[in-house]
Design a protein around this motif. Structure first.
Motif: not given
Length: 85
Positions: A36-42, A62-64, A68-70, A76-79
């Motif tokens: 989760l932390g790495l995904s928020v950083l990304l 939610f976006t994190g 984190a899961v996908l 790509a989906s969030v962007v």
């Protein structure tokens, strides 16, 4: 705040009662928090890069969690959703 502390204490007490699986549970929680932390950083990096082009990426729990899961498809989906909306 008091409710969170009481709830967390009760959860830790229950985990201590079942010591065999305690290390496995803590390891699983640490892996989830790391992802989760790495995904928020990304997401923050993507927010900075796409901010130069005029797009904003929302950074929240939610976006994190989606990233984190996908993983990369989650980014790509969030962007894509951010750009299309």
């Amino acid at each position: 705040m008091k409710l969170i502390i009481i709830g967390g204490s009760l959860v830790l007490l229950l985990l201590l009662m079942f010591r065999k699986s305690f290390s496995g549970i803590i390891e699983g929680i640490s892996i989830i928090l790391f992802r989760l932390g790495l995904s928020v950083l990304l997401l923050f990096g993507m927010h900075l890069l796409l901010g130069l082009a005029g797009y904003t990426i929302p950074i929240n729990l939610f976006t994190g969690a989606v990233v984190a899961v996908l993983g990369v498809p989650g980014v790509a989906s969030v962007v894509a959703i951010s750009i299309l909306l």
